[in-house]
Design an enzyme around this catalytic site. Structure first.
Site, PDB file in Angstrom:
ATOM      1  N   HIS A   1      -1.042   9.418  -6.357  1.00 30.48           N
ATOM      2  CA  HIS A   1      -0.842   8.164  -5.600  1.00 30.48           C
ATOM      3  C   HIS A   1      -0.560   7.015  -6.573  1.00 30.48           C
ATOM      4  O   HIS A   1      -1.315   6.040  -6.639  1.00 30.48           O
ATOM      5  CB  HIS A   1      -2.130   7.917  -4.808  1.00 30.48           C
TER       6      HIS A   1
ATOM      7  N   GLU B   1       4.558   8.028  -4.412  1.00 28.03           N
ATOM      8  CA  GLU B   1       3.566   9.090  -4.562  1.00 28.03           C
ATOM      9  C   GLU B   1       4.242  10.447  -4.401  1.00 28.03           C
ATOM     10  O   GLU B   1       4.887  10.702  -3.388  1.00 28.03           O
ATOM     11  CB  GLU B   1       2.479   8.910  -3.497  1.00 28.03           C
TER      12      GLU B   1
HETATM   13  C1  BG6 Z   1      -1.012   5.421   1.121  1.00 30.84           C
HETATM   14  C2  BG6 Z   1      -1.036   5.603   2.608  1.00 30.84           C
HETATM   15  O1  BG6 Z   1      -0.737   6.637   0.498  1.00 30.84           O
HETATM   16  O2  BG6 Z   1      -2.289   4.961   0.682  1.00 30.84           O
HETATM   17  C3  BG6 Z   1      -1.407   4.294   3.264  1.00 30.84           C
HETATM   18  O3  BG6 Z   1       0.235   6.065   3.054  1.00 30.84           O
HETATM   19  C4  BG6 Z   1      -2.731   3.796   2.726  1.00 30.84           C
HETATM   20  O4  BG6 Z   1      -1.472   4.461   4.687  1.00 30.84           O
HETATM   21  C5  BG6 Z   1      -2.637   3.703   1.211  1.00 30.84           C
HETATM   22  O5  BG6 Z   1      -3.017   2.524   3.279  1.00 30.84           O
HETATM   23  C6  BG6 Z   1      -3.915   3.225   0.525  1.00 30.84           C
HETATM   24  O6  BG6 Z   1      -4.990   3.993   0.888  1.00 30.84           O
HETATM   25  P1  BG6 Z   1      -6.444   3.627   0.393  1.00 30.84           P
HETATM   26  O7  BG6 Z   1      -7.349   4.615   1.053  1.00 30.84           O
HETATM   27  O8  BG6 Z   1      -6.440   3.758  -1.114  1.00 30.84           O
HETATM   28  O9  BG6 Z   1      -6.691   2.201   0.801  1.00 30.84           O
END
Ligand code: BG6
Length: 302
Positions: free
Chosen positions: A170, A273
């Site tokens: 991510h 990602e």
């Molecule tokens: C992304 C998702 O990968 O991660 C989003 O597609 C999400 O929907 C984002 O808001 C962040 O996620 P988190 O859990 O780290 O706040």
């Protein structure tokens, strides 16, 4: 409790890699070589910084990132595993799985012949992780840092039944101004638009940013390029073992609601990602393994 001296004597690399406690229960690896500087948190085996020599930061870390045990760190390269996004059936299970919020063990550290540093990590398991994921499926991450950054996430199935995972590296990328950024490599791909109730759509041309973007591109094995007109550079993303690419920027309202994005932080970042999500989940057979690999490289525009 981590013994920093012991970790440094086993895995430190003189003048190149040292482990430090930045607060109780939060240890980081600091890397500094002729090729790059970088920092990796042992929680989540999360790269939080990578700056190739002579370049601006490539990985974005929020100025308000909280380094708290058990909480995800806003920025860097969180590992989403063994599921991406919400759990299929359990609303009480953590979004993006548990790999990003638990400590990892260090397996190895070495200097390669070309002066890159390679580190190996494996996810720690315990009763709490077992309650979320009751399978015997060791997870390793190998990180290679130099003028490029490579990550390889290896899922092994030591169980006697197939396991189904979704996953993503991510990565938060630092950019001059996201409104002047385009992402190439996804033209013609179908995606699920999370901003439009997961409607299935088809990408036309490059991805640009003028509002919230939250898309899971499907059935795409090709890499992407982040073309950053503001900082006059391109970030090349190559990948293997990945059939999905997620592109995300929360824009202003969601960023404010998250509370750890920093002031106007959403303008300085985007996530691209590489992973396997939605219809691209991966089934790993007993005795088998699955490898997800990415490489990031900078090209300056002249
Ligand atoms: C992304 C998702 O990968 O991660 C989003 O597609 C999400 O929907 C984002 O808001 C962040 O996620 P988190 O859990 O780290 O706040």
């Amino acid at each position: 409790m981590i013994d920093i001296n012991e970790i440094n004597s086993r895995f430190g690399l003189p003048a190149k890699l040292a482990f430090k406690s930045i607060r109780e229960d939060m240890t980081v690896a600091d890397i500094s070589t002729g090729l790059c500087t970088a920092r990796i948190a042992l929680q989540g085996a999360q790269v939080v910084d990578w700056i190739p020599a002579g370049e601006k930061a490539v990985i974005w870390l929020s100025e308000d990132a909280k380094f708290r045990p058990g909480k995800s760190i806003r920025g860097g390269v969180p590992i989403c595993w063994p599921w991406f996004g919400a759990h299929d059936s359990r609303k009480d299970f953590p979004a993006h799985g548990h790999a990003r919020t638990v400590p990892w063990n260090i397996l190895s550290s070495e200097v390669l012949a070309d002066d890159r540093i390679r580190l190996g990590f494996c996810l720690q398991t315990n009763e709490a992780t077992h309650a979320l994921w009751p399978y015997n499926s060791p997870l390793e991450l190998h990180i290679t840092l130099g003028s490029t950054l490579e990550l390889e996430l290896i899922t092994r199935n030591h169980d006697n039944q197939p396991i189904t995972i979704s996953e993503a590296l991510h990565t938060y990328f630092a950019v001059g101004d996201v409104r002047q950024v385009s992402v190439t490599g996804l033209d013609g791909c179908d995606y699920l638009d999370k901003v439009d109730n997961f409607a299935r759509k088809t990408q036309q041309g490059d991805v640009t940013f003028a509002g919230e973007v939250d898309r899971v591109y499907l059935n795409t094995e090709s890499g992407c390029v982040i073309d950053d007109a503001g900082w006059q550079r391109r970030i090349h993303i190559n990948k293997r073992g990945s059939h999905s690419t997620v592109v995300w920027n929360p824009w202003i309202d969601k960023a404010l609601a998250m509370g750890d994005m920093g002031k106007d932080g959403y303008l300085d970042m985007l996530c691209v990602e590489s992973g396997n999500a939605a219809e691209n989940v991966v089934i790993v057979e007993p005795g088998g393994e699955h490898r997800l690999w990415v490489e990031y490289r900078i090209e300056n525009r002249v």
